[in-house]
Structures are given as C-alpha cells and as structure tokens.
Design a protein around this motif. Sequence first.
Motif, PDB file in Angstrom:
ATOM      1  N   SER A 162     -21.801  41.266  48.794  1.00 37.46           N
ATOM      2  CA  SER A 162     -22.793  40.679  49.688  1.00 37.46           C
ATOM      3  C   SER A 162     -22.176  40.450  51.058  1.00 37.46           C
ATOM      4  N   ASP A 163     -23.016  40.402  52.067  1.00 32.38           N
ATOM      5  CA  ASP A 163     -22.579  40.111  53.427  1.00 32.38           C
ATOM      6  C   ASP A 163     -22.440  38.596  53.563  1.00 32.38           C
ATOM      7  N   ARG A 164     -21.251  38.147  53.921  1.00 34.80           N
ATOM      8  CA  ARG A 164     -20.978  36.718  54.031  1.00 34.80           C
ATOM      9  C   ARG A 164     -21.917  36.026  55.011  1.00 34.80           C
ATOM     10  N   ASN A 165     -22.324  36.714  56.058  1.00 32.07           N
ATOM     11  CA  ASN A 165     -23.124  36.095  57.116  1.00 32.07           C
ATOM     12  C   ASN A 165     -24.625  36.124  56.856  1.00 32.07           C
ATOM     13  N   THR A 166     -25.120  37.186  56.232  1.00 36.33           N
ATOM     14  CA  THR A 166     -26.571  37.372  56.102  1.00 36.33           C
ATOM     15  C   THR A 166     -27.100  37.257  54.680  1.00 36.33           C
ATOM     16  N   GLY A 167     -26.251  37.447  53.684  1.00 35.60           N
ATOM     17  CA  GLY A 167     -26.719  37.481  52.307  1.00 35.60           C
ATOM     18  C   GLY A 167     -27.224  38.842  51.877  1.00 35.60           C
ATOM     19  N   ASP A 168     -27.151  39.829  52.765  1.00 30.84           N
ATOM     20  CA  ASP A 168     -27.540  41.188  52.381  1.00 30.84           C
ATOM     21  C   ASP A 168     -26.597  41.712  51.294  1.00 30.84           C
ATOM     22  N   ILE A 169     -27.168  42.388  50.298  1.00 34.34           N
ATOM     23  CA  ILE A 169     -26.382  42.950  49.200  1.00 34.34           C
ATOM     24  C   ILE A 169     -26.293  44.462  49.383  1.00 34.34           C
ATOM     25  N   TYR A 170     -25.090  45.000  49.194  1.00 32.68           N
ATOM     26  CA  TYR A 170     -24.857  46.436  49.348  1.00 32.68           C
ATOM     27  C   TYR A 170     -24.110  46.990  48.130  1.00 32.68           C
ATOM     28  N   THR A 171     -24.320  48.280  47.876  1.00 28.49           N
ATOM     29  CA  THR A 171     -23.470  49.000  46.931  1.00 28.49           C
ATOM     30  C   THR A 171     -22.622  50.001  47.711  1.00 28.49           C
ATOM     31  N   LEU A 172     -21.455  50.315  47.159  1.00 33.31           N
ATOM     32  CA  LEU A 172     -20.544  51.285  47.760  1.00 33.31           C
ATOM     33  C   LEU A 172     -20.103  52.254  46.679  1.00 33.31           C
ATOM     34  N   ALA A 173     -20.452  53.533  46.837  1.00 34.16           N
ATOM     35  CA  ALA A 173     -20.046  54.556  45.874  1.00 34.16           C
ATOM     36  C   ALA A 173     -18.558  54.838  46.023  1.00 34.16           C
ATOM     37  N   LEU A 174     -17.846  54.871  44.881  1.00 33.12           N
ATOM     38  CA  LEU A 174     -16.397  55.107  44.914  1.00 33.12           C
ATOM     39  C   LEU A 174     -16.092  56.578  44.642  1.00 33.12           C
ATOM     40  N   ASN A 175     -16.676  57.432  45.484  1.00 31.17           N
ATOM     41  CA  ASN A 175     -16.381  58.864  45.432  1.00 31.17           C
ATOM     42  C   ASN A 175     -16.121  59.338  46.855  1.00 31.17           C
ATOM     43  N   GLU A 176     -16.094  60.646  47.047  1.00 35.29           N
ATOM     44  CA  GLU A 176     -15.737  61.154  48.376  1.00 35.29           C
ATOM     45  C   GLU A 176     -16.768  60.797  49.450  1.00 35.29           C
ATOM     46  N   THR A 177     -17.983  60.422  49.034  1.00 35.66           N
ATOM     47  CA  THR A 177     -19.017  60.102  50.016  1.00 35.66           C
ATOM     48  C   THR A 177     -18.898  58.668  50.534  1.00 35.66           C
ATOM     49  N   TYR A 178     -18.429  57.758  49.686  1.00 37.75           N
ATOM     50  CA  TYR A 178     -18.420  56.325  49.998  1.00 37.75           C
ATOM     51  C   TYR A 178     -19.786  55.870  50.534  1.00 37.75           C
ATOM     52  N   LEU A 179     -20.833  56.353  49.864  1.00 38.64           N
ATOM     53  CA  LEU A 179     -22.193  56.008  50.266  1.00 38.64           C
ATOM     54  C   LEU A 179     -22.387  54.498  50.179  1.00 38.64           C
ATOM     55  N   ASN A 180     -22.814  53.899  51.280  1.00 36.24           N
ATOM     56  CA  ASN A 180     -22.933  52.448  51.414  1.00 36.24           C
ATOM     57  C   ASN A 180     -24.410  52.110  51.608  1.00 36.24           C
ATOM     58  N   ARG A 181     -25.047  51.561  50.543  1.00 41.90           N
ATOM     59  CA  ARG A 181     -26.499  51.388  50.564  1.00 41.90           C
ATOM     60  C   ARG A 181     -26.902  49.919  50.520  1.00 41.90           C
ATOM     61  N   TYR A 182     -27.893  49.581  51.331  1.00 41.60           N
ATOM     62  CA  TYR A 182     -28.498  48.245  51.279  1.00 41.60           C
ATOM     63  C   TYR A 182     -29.348  48.133  50.023  1.00 41.60           C
ATOM     64  N   VAL A 183     -29.307  46.952  49.377  1.00 45.31           N
ATOM     65  CA  VAL A 183     -30.062  46.741  48.147  1.00 45.31           C
ATOM     66  C   VAL A 183     -31.117  45.648  48.302  1.00 45.31           C
ATOM     67  N   TYR A 184     -30.682  44.470  48.790  1.00 44.78           N
ATOM     68  CA  TYR A 184     -31.599  43.324  48.801  1.00 44.78           C
ATOM     69  C   TYR A 184     -30.951  42.204  49.607  1.00 44.78           C
ATOM     70  N   ASN A 185     -31.767  41.242  50.027  1.00 45.92           N
ATOM     71  CA  ASN A 185     -31.237  40.061  50.696  1.00 45.92           C
ATOM     72  C   ASN A 185     -31.432  38.844  49.803  1.00 45.92           C
ATOM     73  N   ALA A 186     -30.358  38.107  49.563  1.00 44.04           N
ATOM     74  CA  ALA A 186     -30.419  36.912  48.720  1.00 44.04           C
ATOM     75  C   ALA A 186     -29.624  35.796  49.393  1.00 44.04           C
ATOM     76  N   SER A 187     -29.856  34.564  48.945  1.00 46.58           N
ATOM     77  CA  SER A 187     -29.162  33.427  49.542  1.00 46.58           C
ATOM     78  C   SER A 187     -28.373  32.665  48.487  1.00 46.58           C
ATOM     79  N   ASN A 188     -27.312  32.009  48.939  1.00 47.17           N
ATOM     80  CA  ASN A 188     -26.482  31.167  48.070  1.00 47.17           C
ATOM     81  C   ASN A 188     -26.031  31.899  46.808  1.00 47.17           C
ATOM     82  N   ILE A 189     -25.440  33.069  47.009  1.00 50.53           N
ATOM     83  CA  ILE A 189     -24.957  33.886  45.891  1.00 50.53           C
ATOM     84  C   ILE A 189     -23.619  33.341  45.412  1.00 50.53           C
TER      85      ILE A 189
END
Length: 320
Positions: A159-186
């Motif tokens: 999650s983003d410390r400042n906004t609460g946005d949640i992301y995934t990061l693919a651990l392959n050669e692409t390192y695709l970094n995708r937004y998933v959702y925004n949540a608070s107090n995770i």
Amino acid sequence: DILKNNSRLNKNENVAQNIKPVSSLINKTLLVTVLDSKVVSVIPTDSTAPKYTFRMENLPKFVQPFGNDRYLLVAAAGKTYVEVADVEQEVIAKKIDLSYQPSEVVLNNDKSKAYVAVFDDQSIFVIDLKNMTLLEKIKVKGYPKNISINEENSAIVYSDRNTGDIYTLALNETYLNRYVYNASNISKLALRGNNVYVLSRSENELQVIDCELQDIIYNQPLANKPVDMLLMNNKLYILCASNELDIFNLEDFSLVNKYTIPGGGFSKKIVMIPNSNNLLITNVSERKYHVYDLAKNAVIQTVSLPINISDLQLLNRKIK
C-alpha cells in the motif's frame, strides 16, 4: 558491529527460569525486539530470559533470519544500508548499501531473495541472499508499506503510505505495477490468486478485493483492531489486538472459527512454527507469548518474559 559488542546479561537482573517447551519449540530460539529500544534479545525456548543481547547503533527496523537461520538480515533506523549478521561466528558478514533508509522487508518462500521496501525512494530493492548482493532496484508507484509476497513468489502487494492506494507488482521481467484499490488504516495485506485481502483497523473487518474489478467483493466483520494475519492451507488466521483469533476460509469466504485468547493485554503478532500445527501469538503489553495448536483449537502453553515483545522472530535452531 552489532554482534561483536554482545553484552551478556547480569544474572541478578534477569534470573532465567528454565521451562519445558512444547515439542514444536524444542531446540529453537526467539529473537525479540522492544519498542523504542536498540537491544535485540536472544532467548532460548527452554528459558524465560535472554541468553544474551546485542545492541544496534539505532532502533531496529527489522531483524529477519535466513540461510537455515544462520544469518540475520538487519536494518536500523537512520541507516542507509542493511547488514547480514552471522549468528555462528558472531560477526557482521556483509553490509549492503541501498543509499536510502530501508523501511520493510519480505522474503520469498525459500529465503533466497529479500525484497526491501524504501519509502523515501519509492523503490523496492531485490537482494540475493545466497550471494548477499544487491541484484536490482525496482521503481514503484507510491511509497511502499505493508509489503507482502504471494505463495508462488510471483507477485508482491503493498500500500502507499501516504494515500492508502493498494498496488500489485509482478515479479517477472515486466515488473508490471498495477493499481488495485484505495483503503484506509491498513494493518496487513495478503495476496492470493486474483484477490487481495486487507485488514482494516478502522472498520474492524477483512476486505476481499478483486484485482480485476478493483473493488471489494466481500466484507468479513472481525473483532476489534485486527493487527496481523497468516495465510496457510486455504485459510487466513487473523489476529486481533482484542485477543481474538479469527479463522477465515478462502474457499467459500466463511468465518469458520473465533477463538478467544486467554488473559488480558493486547495481542500483536502471529508466527508459524515450522513443521508443526502450532502458532506463536505474542502479547505486547503482558510480556508473554502463547503457543496455539491448530488441531486442538486451543492455547497449549503460555510463557512470560522479562521484557515487552514488540517483534518476535523464531530461529529453527538453538543458539550455543
């Protein structure tokens, strides 16, 4: 060096009480850190007091065992590097410079790689733990916090410390970094398949988020202040600070059990004991840890310590 300057505890200060550990904890060792303390305590599981301590230059950010628990990956507040401590030789084996202060770490399943999140640089550093070298730096969206890796070691969620946005990061050669959702107090994240599991402190619930839909598909109410969770065998073991262990089935999204942990204080962390059906559950305010048996659905041992438990790591070996 943190291990060369060991300070042996005075027996008059902390008189060790020998105990008989449950079978799953025989010949193992606890590493305990205390909030706002530079000291890491090394405690055999057959004792209630540290065998010795080591003092870090600054407050520890994380202490993570690897390499058959011979080594510790260590980071301290204010330092722009991580250190590899050799437990057997009691020396620092390697210092790995990151140029930025590390904040969190997660290891893959076989502990051959470490993924170190760095707030200030919006990066995740990849460390080869076999060769103890820095492999690469991955620039990511947001300021990574609550970093977690999936069971297949194929993706990270954070999650983003400042906004609460949640992301995934693919651990392959692409390192695709995708937004998933925004949540608070995770308080904790887990990733399995196409779903992200979010512990919300403010809502006191587990939120199941579909990565493709980018929305919540299921809400599970929990006890007050969920703080930690462990994904294992198609179940999430969710620890709440109010001393409740909730068990959530991932196959049908059902809460299959609620267990009230005996005693008072505030529960803090779950640690799986390797090759067993047991979990360690720490209590941060009552200076104790419980051993919980999955099959019996009960605490089978409670051990009190002379220090508060902020974080606990389990070494699958006995320190000589």
